[in-house]
Design a protein around this motif. Structure first.
Motif, short mmCIF file in Angstrom:
data_model
loop_
_atom_site.label_atom_id
_atom_site.label_comp_id
_atom_site.label_asym_id
_atom_site.label_seq_id
_atom_site.Cartn_x
_atom_site.Cartn_y
_atom_site.Cartn_z
N ALA A 185 0.82 -1.22 0.00
CA ALA A 185 0.00 0.00 0.00
C ALA A 185 0.85 1.26 0.00
CB ALA A 185 -0.93 -0.01 1.21
N LYS A 186 2.09 1.18 0.50
CA LYS A 186 2.94 2.37 0.61
C LYS A 186 4.12 2.34 -0.37
CE LYS A 186 1.92 2.94 5.55
NZ LYS A 186 2.50 3.00 6.91
N ALA A 187 4.23 1.30 -1.20
CA ALA A 187 5.40 1.13 -2.07
C ALA A 187 5.45 2.21 -3.14
CB ALA A 187 5.38 -0.25 -2.71
N ALA A 188 6.66 2.63 -3.48
CA ALA A 188 6.85 3.61 -4.55
C ALA A 188 6.50 3.02 -5.91
CB ALA A 188 8.29 4.11 -4.55
N HIS A 189 6.75 1.73 -6.08
CA HIS A 189 6.44 1.09 -7.37
C HIS A 189 6.09 -0.37 -7.14
CE1 HIS A 189 6.51 0.53 -11.71
NE2 HIS A 189 7.06 -0.65 -11.46
N VAL A 190 5.14 -0.87 -7.93
CA VAL A 190 4.75 -2.28 -7.90
C VAL A 190 4.84 -2.84 -9.31
CG1 VAL A 190 2.89 -3.94 -7.48
CG2 VAL A 190 3.25 -2.03 -5.89
N THR A 191 5.57 -3.93 -9.46
CA THR A 191 5.66 -4.63 -10.74
C THR A 191 4.84 -5.90 -10.64
OG1 THR A 191 7.82 -3.77 -11.39
CG2 THR A 191 7.22 -5.92 -12.26
N LYS A 192 4.02 -6.15 -11.69
CA LYS A 192 3.14 -7.31 -11.70
C LYS A 192 3.48 -8.21 -12.90
CE LYS A 192 -0.68 -4.74 -9.57
NZ LYS A 192 -2.12 -4.39 -9.65
N LEU A 193 3.24 -9.51 -12.70
CA LEU A 193 3.55 -10.46 -13.77
C LEU A 193 2.64 -11.68 -13.65
CD1 LEU A 193 5.52 -11.23 -16.10
CD2 LEU A 193 6.92 -12.38 -14.38
N ASP A 194 2.08 -12.09 -14.78
CA ASP A 194 1.34 -13.33 -14.87
C ASP A 194 2.10 -14.27 -15.78
OD1 ASP A 194 -1.38 -12.87 -13.50
OD2 ASP A 194 -1.19 -11.10 -14.79
N LEU A 195 2.24 -15.53 -15.35
CA LEU A 195 2.98 -16.48 -16.18
C LEU A 195 2.50 -17.91 -15.93
CD1 LEU A 195 5.12 -17.90 -14.04
CD2 LEU A 195 6.43 -15.83 -14.45
N THR A 196 2.86 -18.77 -16.87
CA THR A 196 2.55 -20.19 -16.80
C THR A 196 3.85 -20.98 -16.85
OG1 THR A 196 0.40 -19.92 -17.87
CG2 THR A 196 1.38 -22.12 -17.95
#
Length: 791
Positions: A185-196
């Motif tokens: 909730a307080k992070a400067a940046h969030v990286t997301k990834l979906d994979l199989t």
């Protein structure tokens, strides 16, 4: 200096002895299960379900039973109430505190089939041809039901088992979700990834094979089987399935032509053959053909994952949040439940100082072959997810791939991760720097421009992996759900002439144990390597053992042998002291000699051995004759091999073809006993990992549940000309808690290579607008991704 550091300095250690077992393998003199034929032997063929999901209305065996040479046709009805189902060896507790759903796994189907290849009946006849003809004559009336093969559809599909009406086996989690959510909730940046993580079919060179035999005179059973852990096979089969006393069952695993995890498990065929041998009073043999192996061997991987990394403004990792749906297949195989939990989630710290991690795993039943451990077993899935995510983080933060890794790497040890494991030692930054230098990363941009001049795209990919080997200790494993101990046993038998036979509970199926273990014993006793014989794979000769998997052989099996050698030395010193008329405390042992401290008085190991068996001058009042010791070793922790791999690829955007131009692997395996064998293990692992990344993919039809990749016409395995010439090197931080300082090397290549390859491919395709690509990166998939990215 620690004992493991002293050990590394002994003669024979670190020397590349040629594998003594290779001569018999290369000249066709090995003895595999299918090479064995017993008196009064018949042959079995299994009738397998052609449907992924169906109720069995009836089975008509009358015509088959009357055909020439047929001894008997067995069905599930013959075994009902007499033979229990196959057990699962690891209990997982769901987040609600309830045990996992553990539906019955009958040896032969009872009432229902749940995947294409499920065992319906077993025909036993005088010849294989007769058994096959009769199997085709068995008539089964099926009521076909809807099938589900994709783990993402399992929750909404028709139930496979009454015990799991929503098809969920368990929901499991590790970490503090509230704390992780607060960091995000307080992070400067969030990286997301979906994979199989794509499903794989093991395909060892030697298909599975077994012979069940019964001796009516002694009421003893013998099972010859291509298996990695014969004692575990015997324990599961006797205690849980057949209800037989262990001493009445002997399991022999002779030469085994590769396993990669797929031959750890207790399979239905092994039980059926052993049981049928008594029913028919004859030996019963079965060997899978390759098409049958595609259907019936336990498959690997098959995870679908969503992952997120929270970072500060400088790219420091703050928290990791992961959800994985794991496909277990139609039934619970022996260790299936541990793979997406204990062997996967606990490795998601990787080499990094991420303070908070929360992982949630949903495990599902589907109408596919059971999924279990395959080379790496959970650690490849963890590394692939984490290293793909770390590379995406680097791109999002506009940082070089190596820089974001080094910025977050663990540098102080021991290090307690937020997901249960404590790493004892490592040099992750050192491995990264060595990999950069060996891969000539500085010259990459020049090579990229040269590729672009030819109309090709060049990419650079990293993977900094860590794995946990030698699953241990038993009490912790038990607390986490293991239903067996995870120790190892070693017996050292010194002969009167000073030669030695070693009996180990580990099992070799290509790793070179007969050479490596001989080097360990020769180094410890100061005798020639050729004076050491190694015996494994026979419950009738080896006291006990948990077998070979999880890169545990040298670190756990070798340590058990070292403990037995310690006992040998202790007793031998007493004998030497008596011979030289001095106190036991005055004796030093090194280089095969017992020396009285401060004098030139000495006796050789051979003299002591002969005295032990010809005790004319012997302290009989204090010692028994003989020189034979057994030891059990239960590790206090996992070992943690680690390293950094750098892959460089060229991609042809016109065809989608990917060529690996360079591949560099720098590993930390601790003390290395035989560098040549280790290099071979790394090469093999790299090829398997690259095979997954670029070629291999098990595919089922979503509607019918039929296996579409059921032969080598449809399932591509890598060949020599698909691979580059690998560049290998090592760093060494000896393991701190075993006497050898070893860590294990057999699975590293398969763990670290897939993300390095895919990261390199995506690096090459980024300028074309391609942001994501799942394995395998086949030419068709790469070309389609390029076309889809075009504006």
């Amino acid at each position: 200096m620690g004992a493991n550091e002293n050990f590394a300095k002994l003669p024979h250690i670190g020397e590349s002895y040629r594998r003594r077992e290779d001569y018999r393998f290369l000249t066709g003199s090995g003895q595999y299960t299918d090479d064995i034929n017993l008196p009064n032997q018949r042959y079995a063929v299994f009738v397998r379900s052609p449907h992924a999901h169906a109720t069995i209305r009836s089975i008509d065996t009358s015509r088959a039973a009357s055909m020439p040479g047929v001894a008997r046709v067995f069905t599930g009805a013959d075994m009902a109430g007499k033979v229990n189902g196959l057990p699962c060896g690891w209990l997982i507790t769901s987040t609600d505190g309830q045990p996992m759903k553990e539906p019955p796994h009958p040896v032969l189907a009872q009432g229902k089939v749940r995947y294409v290849g499920d065992h319906v009946a077993m025909v036993v006849a005088d010849t294989v041809a007769q058994a096959r003809d009769a199997a085709e004559a068995v008539v089964v009336d099926y009521d076909v039901l809807p099938a589900v093969v994709d783990v993402r559809d399992a929750a909404r599909a028709t139930a496979l088992h009454d015990a799991a009406p929503d098809n969920r086996c368990y929901k499991w989690a590790i970490g503090d979700k509230a704390q992780v959510d607060a960091v995000f909730a307080k992070a400067a940046h969030v990286t997301k990834l979906d994979l199989t993580n794509n499903r794989l079919i093991p395909n060892a060179i030697e298909p599975r094979s077994a012979i069940g035999a019964y001796n009516r005179a002694t009421d003893d059973y013998t099972l010859y089987v291509a298996n990695q852990n014969p004692h575990v096979e015997r324990l599961l089969m006797t205690a849980f399935v057949l209800g037989l006393p262990e001493h009445k069952v002997r399991v022999i695993a002779p030469d085994v032509g590769g396993g990669f995890g797929s031959k750890i498990f207790l399979y239905a065929e092994d039980v059926a053959l052993t049981w049928a041998a008594k029913q028919l009073n004859c030996a019963v043999k079965w060997t899978a053909d390759r098409s049958e192996a595609f259907l019936s061997d336990a498959h690997g991987r098959d995870h679908v994952t969503h992952a997120e990394m929270a970072m500060d403004s400088q790219g420091k990792f703050l928290a990791l949040r992961v959800h994985t749906d794991a496909n277990l297949g139609a039934y619970l195989s022996t260790f299936a439940t541990a793979v997406p939990t204990i062997l996967y989630a606990t490795l998601l710290a990787g080499q990094y100082t991420t303070p908070q991690i929360y992982v949630e795993v949903d495990a599902w039943f589907t109408n596919t072959a059971p999924v279990d451990a395959y080379r790496g077993a959970g650690r490849p899935e963890a590394t692939y997810m984490l290293e793909r995510l770390v590379t995406r983080c680097a791109w999002d933060m506009n940082l070089p791939q190596d820089e974001i890794r080094e910025r977050n790497m663990i540098t102080a040890f021991p290090y307690q991760t937020p997901v249960a494991l404590q790493y004892d030692v490592g040099d992750y930054v050192g491995a990264l720097h060595k990999a950069n230098a060996l891969a000539d990363v500085k010259g990459f941009e020049q090579r990229r421009k040269a590729s672009e001049a030819k109309g090709l795209r060049r990419g650079l990919g990293y993977s900094s992996y860590i794995e946990a080997c030698g699953i241990a200790p038993s009490n912790i494993a038990g607390a986490l759900g293991a239903r067996a101990g995870l120790f190892e046993c070693g017996e050292v038998r010194v002969h009167p002439t000073g030669s030695v036979t070693v009996f180990t509970g580990s099992h070799s199926h290509g790793q070179g144990h007969e050479t490596t273990f001989a080097q360990v014993v020769a180094a410890r006793l100061g005798i020639p390597v050729e004076n050491v014989d190694v015996v494994h794979g026979d419950t009738g000769r080896v006291p006990f053992g948990m077998g070979t998997y999880g890169s545990r052989s040298i670190s756990v099996g070798g340590a058990a042998i070292m403990k037995a050698l310690d006992k040998i030395e202790t007793k031998a010193k007493k004998i030497a002291a008596h011979l030289m008329e001095t106190g036991e405390g005055d004796i030093e042992f090194a280089n095969g000699e017992f020396v009285v401290k401060g004098t030139d008085k000495k006796v050789t190991f051979g003299q002591v051995a002969l005295t032990a068996y010809v005790p004319h001058n012997y302290p009989l009042d204090k010692l028994e004759p003989g020189l034979n010791e057994t030891a059990f070793y239960d590790p206090t922790n996992f070992t943690f091999p680690a390293g950094t791999y750098v892959c460089e690829v060229e991609v042809d955007p016109q065809t989608g073809t990917v060529k690996i131009d360079r591949f560099t692997a720098v590993d930390d395996f601790g003390t290395i006993i035989n560098p040549m064998i280790v290099e071979g293990q790394v090469h093999g692992g790299l090829v398997q990992g690259i095979g997954q990344a670029l070629m291999e993919n098990c595919v089922y039809d979503k509607e019918s549940g039929q296996l579409l990749t059921g032969s080598f016409m449809d399932y591509a395995l890598p060949r020599a000309d698909d691979m580059p010439s690998f560049k290998l090197d090592t760093v060494c931080t000896p393991c701190t808690h075993n006497p050898l300082g070893t860590k294990g090397c057999g699975e590293a290549g398969a763990i670290g290579s897939p993300p390095a390859v895919i990261n390199a491919v995506l690096d090459a395709l980024r300028p074309l607008g391609v942001k994501d690509l799942d394995m395998p990166a086949s030419p068709a998939r790469v070309w389609e991704a390029i076309q889809a990215a075009k504006p």
